[in-house]
Design a protein around this motif. Structure first.
Motif, PDB file in Angstrom:
ATOM      1  N   LYS A 187     -26.958  10.592  -2.800  1.00  0.00           N
ATOM      2  CA  LYS A 187     -25.935  11.594  -3.075  1.00  0.00           C
ATOM      3  C   LYS A 187     -24.755  11.372  -2.141  1.00  0.00           C
ATOM      4  N   VAL A 188     -23.578  11.695  -2.634  1.00  0.00           N
ATOM      5  CA  VAL A 188     -22.373  11.542  -1.827  1.00  0.00           C
ATOM      6  C   VAL A 188     -22.230  12.725  -0.887  1.00  0.00           C
ATOM      7  N   GLY A 189     -22.032  12.416   0.389  1.00  0.00           N
ATOM      8  CA  GLY A 189     -21.866  13.460   1.389  1.00  0.00           C
ATOM      9  C   GLY A 189     -20.408  13.659   1.762  1.00  0.00           C
ATOM     10  N   ASP A 190     -20.186  14.012   3.022  1.00  0.00           N
ATOM     11  CA  ASP A 190     -18.828  14.251   3.507  1.00  0.00           C
ATOM     12  C   ASP A 190     -18.071  12.940   3.701  1.00  0.00           C
ATOM     13  N   ILE A 191     -16.773  13.089   3.919  1.00  0.00           N
ATOM     14  CA  ILE A 191     -15.930  11.926   4.206  1.00  0.00           C
ATOM     15  C   ILE A 191     -16.111  11.529   5.671  1.00  0.00           C
ATOM     16  N   LYS A 192     -16.396  10.251   5.880  1.00  0.00           N
ATOM     17  CA  LYS A 192     -16.489   9.754   7.255  1.00  0.00           C
ATOM     18  C   LYS A 192     -15.097   9.462   7.792  1.00  0.00           C
ATOM     19  N   ASN A 193     -14.323   8.714   7.029  1.00  0.00           N
ATOM     20  CA  ASN A 193     -12.924   8.484   7.385  1.00  0.00           C
ATOM     21  C   ASN A 193     -12.162   8.058   6.132  1.00  0.00           C
ATOM     22  N   ALA A 194     -10.875   8.185   6.205  1.00  0.00           N
ATOM     23  CA  ALA A 194     -10.026   7.837   5.057  1.00  0.00           C
ATOM     24  C   ALA A 194      -8.702   7.288   5.553  1.00  0.00           C
ATOM     25  N   SER A 195      -8.139   6.381   4.780  1.00  0.00           N
ATOM     26  CA  SER A 195      -6.825   5.833   5.115  1.00  0.00           C
ATOM     27  C   SER A 195      -5.952   5.860   3.870  1.00  0.00           C
ATOM     28  N   GLN A 196      -4.758   6.380   4.052  1.00  0.00           N
ATOM     29  CA  GLN A 196      -3.810   6.480   2.950  1.00  0.00           C
ATOM     30  C   GLN A 196      -3.057   5.173   2.789  1.00  0.00           C
ATOM     31  N   GLY A 197      -3.022   4.662   1.586  1.00  0.00           N
ATOM     32  CA  GLY A 197      -2.265   3.455   1.321  1.00  0.00           C
ATOM     33  C   GLY A 197      -0.776   3.766   1.244  1.00  0.00           C
ATOM     34  N   LEU A 198       0.043   2.734   1.163  1.00  0.00           N
ATOM     35  CA  LEU A 198       1.481   2.915   1.053  1.00  0.00           C
ATOM     36  C   LEU A 198       1.858   3.340  -0.357  1.00  0.00           C
ATOM     37  N   PHE A 199       2.810   4.244  -0.450  1.00  0.00           N
ATOM     38  CA  PHE A 199       3.320   4.638  -1.759  1.00  0.00           C
ATOM     39  C   PHE A 199       4.287   3.557  -2.241  1.00  0.00           C
ATOM     40  N   SER A 200       4.165   3.188  -3.492  1.00  0.00           N
ATOM     41  CA  SER A 200       5.090   2.217  -4.083  1.00  0.00           C
ATOM     42  C   SER A 200       5.806   2.874  -5.256  1.00  0.00           C
ATOM     43  N   ILE A 201       7.087   2.568  -5.403  1.00  0.00           N
ATOM     44  CA  ILE A 201       7.899   3.120  -6.485  1.00  0.00           C
ATOM     45  C   ILE A 201       8.540   1.957  -7.221  1.00  0.00           C
ATOM     46  N   GLY A 202       8.228   1.831  -8.492  1.00  0.00           N
ATOM     47  CA  GLY A 202       8.761   0.714  -9.263  1.00  0.00           C
ATOM     48  C   GLY A 202       8.949   1.087 -10.716  1.00  0.00           C
ATOM     49  N   SER A 203       9.174   0.081 -11.527  1.00  0.00           N
ATOM     50  CA  SER A 203       9.354   0.294 -12.957  1.00  0.00           C
ATOM     51  C   SER A 203       7.993   0.481 -13.633  1.00  0.00           C
ATOM     52  N   PRO A 204       7.919   1.332 -14.650  1.00  0.00           N
ATOM     53  CA  PRO A 204       6.659   1.492 -15.371  1.00  0.00           C
ATOM     54  C   PRO A 204       6.250   0.251 -16.151  1.00  0.00           C
ATOM     55  N   SER A 213      15.592   0.579 -14.002  1.00  0.00           N
ATOM     56  CA  SER A 213      14.816   1.464 -14.854  1.00  0.00           C
ATOM     57  C   SER A 213      15.038   2.924 -14.456  1.00  0.00           C
ATOM     58  N   LEU A 214      15.380   3.760 -15.437  1.00  0.00           N
ATOM     59  CA  LEU A 214      15.588   5.184 -15.164  1.00  0.00           C
ATOM     60  C   LEU A 214      14.264   5.878 -14.863  1.00  0.00           C
ATOM     61  N   LYS A 215      13.211   5.443 -15.540  1.00  0.00           N
ATOM     62  CA  LYS A 215      11.867   5.960 -15.275  1.00  0.00           C
ATOM     63  C   LYS A 215      11.253   5.158 -14.121  1.00  0.00           C
ATOM     64  N   LYS A 216      10.476   5.841 -13.292  1.00  0.00           N
ATOM     65  CA  LYS A 216       9.819   5.190 -12.167  1.00  0.00           C
ATOM     66  C   LYS A 216       8.314   5.464 -12.196  1.00  0.00           C
ATOM     67  N   LYS A 217       7.556   4.468 -11.750  1.00  0.00           N
ATOM     68  CA  LYS A 217       6.111   4.652 -11.595  1.00  0.00           C
ATOM     69  C   LYS A 217       5.797   4.734 -10.105  1.00  0.00           C
ATOM     70  N   VAL A 218       5.265   5.885  -9.704  1.00  0.00           N
ATOM     71  CA  VAL A 218       4.870   6.079  -8.307  1.00  0.00           C
ATOM     72  C   VAL A 218       3.365   5.818  -8.213  1.00  0.00           C
ATOM     73  N   ARG A 219       2.963   5.038  -7.214  1.00  0.00           N
ATOM     74  CA  ARG A 219       1.573   4.600  -7.117  1.00  0.00           C
ATOM     75  C   ARG A 219       1.094   4.649  -5.674  1.00  0.00           C
ATOM     76  N   VAL A 220      -0.159   5.110  -5.490  1.00  0.00           N
ATOM     77  CA  VAL A 220      -0.760   5.091  -4.161  1.00  0.00           C
ATOM     78  C   VAL A 220      -2.260   4.834  -4.308  1.00  0.00           C
ATOM     79  N   VAL A 221      -2.810   4.077  -3.368  1.00  0.00           N
ATOM     80  CA  VAL A 221      -4.249   3.796  -3.336  1.00  0.00           C
ATOM     81  C   VAL A 221      -4.784   4.274  -1.992  1.00  0.00           C
ATOM     82  N   SER A 222      -5.756   5.182  -2.040  1.00  0.00           N
ATOM     83  CA  SER A 222      -6.395   5.678  -0.821  1.00  0.00           C
ATOM     84  C   SER A 222      -7.748   4.998  -0.643  1.00  0.00           C
ATOM     85  N   GLN A 223      -8.078   4.657   0.583  1.00  0.00           N
ATOM     86  CA  GLN A 223      -9.360   4.037   0.901  1.00  0.00           C
ATOM     87  C   GLN A 223     -10.203   5.069   1.663  1.00  0.00           C
ATOM     88  N   VAL A 224     -11.351   5.416   1.095  1.00  0.00           N
ATOM     89  CA  VAL A 224     -12.168   6.502   1.658  1.00  0.00           C
ATOM     90  C   VAL A 224     -13.602   6.018   1.908  1.00  0.00           C
TER      91      VAL A 224
END
Length: 229
Positions: A187-204, A213-224
């Motif tokens: 079973k999954v328990g509590d979070i031991k540690n987490a690191s936030q990835g960099l936010f990237s803003i680009g074209s969809p 591009s008038l539209k933007k895709k915002v993306r982030v990857v978190s490592q937990v």
């Protein structure tokens, strides 16, 4: 006595090794973890635009070129202000003058002195900026030679969506951890540690047109890292 002492020492070492070994095993059992990544993506509208205009002038006489430069700069600035942009939104680009005769290569063609400069308009009034960019023929009618006109779009309000996206990426990471845990019989328990990835803003669609591009895709990857129970 020496044999007995040696036997006692050997037994102690063996016993110590037993406890140390079991201690390591117990520690590993207690510290069972799974490391996963969680993705969050969002399509947003640009909230700011930058319009870059490049103008040029040429003459065989430096004094005449300076006069032309002042005239086209004044005409361009008046045009931009007439479109409703404030002085704070308009920035004059650093211009430069080229002396073709000072160049040591090639045969000179056209006027000796060439000026190239321009203006940059940065505004959150995107619709007004786009409309103004379609009226550049007015500049041509005033004798302004416009060599380039380019609009770039940006999304600068990242803080407004950042908390929700981080929450979503963490939630997705936990879903991935739970999928792993089911297969591992845990079973999954509590979070031991987490690191936030960099936010990237680009074209969809394509990275190469991220600014156009008038539209933007915002993306982030978190490592937990989650504890497993």
């Amino acid at each position: 006595m020496n044999s007995i002492s040696s036997a006692i020492v050997a037994f102690g070492v063996a016993l110590g090794g037993f406890f140390i070994g079991n201690g390591i095993i117990q520690f590993k059992k207690l510290d069972r973890v799974v490391e996963v990544k969680g993705l969050s993506e969002r399509i947003v509208d640009s909230n700011e635009a930058r319009w870059s205009l490049t103008v040029n002038a040429a003459s065989d006489n430096m004094m005449d070129l300076n006069k032309k430069t002042i005239e086209i700069q004044a005409a361009t600035l008046a045009f931009l202000e007439a479109q409703g942009f404030s002085k704070e939104e308009i920035q004059k680009d650093a211009g430069n003058i080229t002396d073709k005769e000072a160049q040591e290569y090639g045969e000179r063609k056209g006027a000796r002195f060439v000026y190239r400069g321009g203006f940059v308009v940065t505004s959150k009034k995107i619709d007004k900026l786009v409309l103004a960019s379609q009226k550049t023929d007015e500049l041509l009618s005033k004798g302004v030679a416009l060599s380039s006109s380019r609009i770039s779009y940006f999304f600068t309000d990242l803080n407004s969506i950042k908390p929700k996206m981080l929450e979503e990426s963490t939630k997705n990471a936990k879903a991935a951890a739970q999928s792993f845990a089911v297969n591992a019989g845990a079973k999954v328990g509590d979070i031991k540690n987490a690191s936030q990835g960099l936010f990237s803003i680009g074209s969809p669609i394509n990275d190469y047109d991220s600014e156009t591009s008038l539209k933007k895709k915002v993306r982030v990857v978190s490592q937990v890292v989650f504890y497993l129970e």
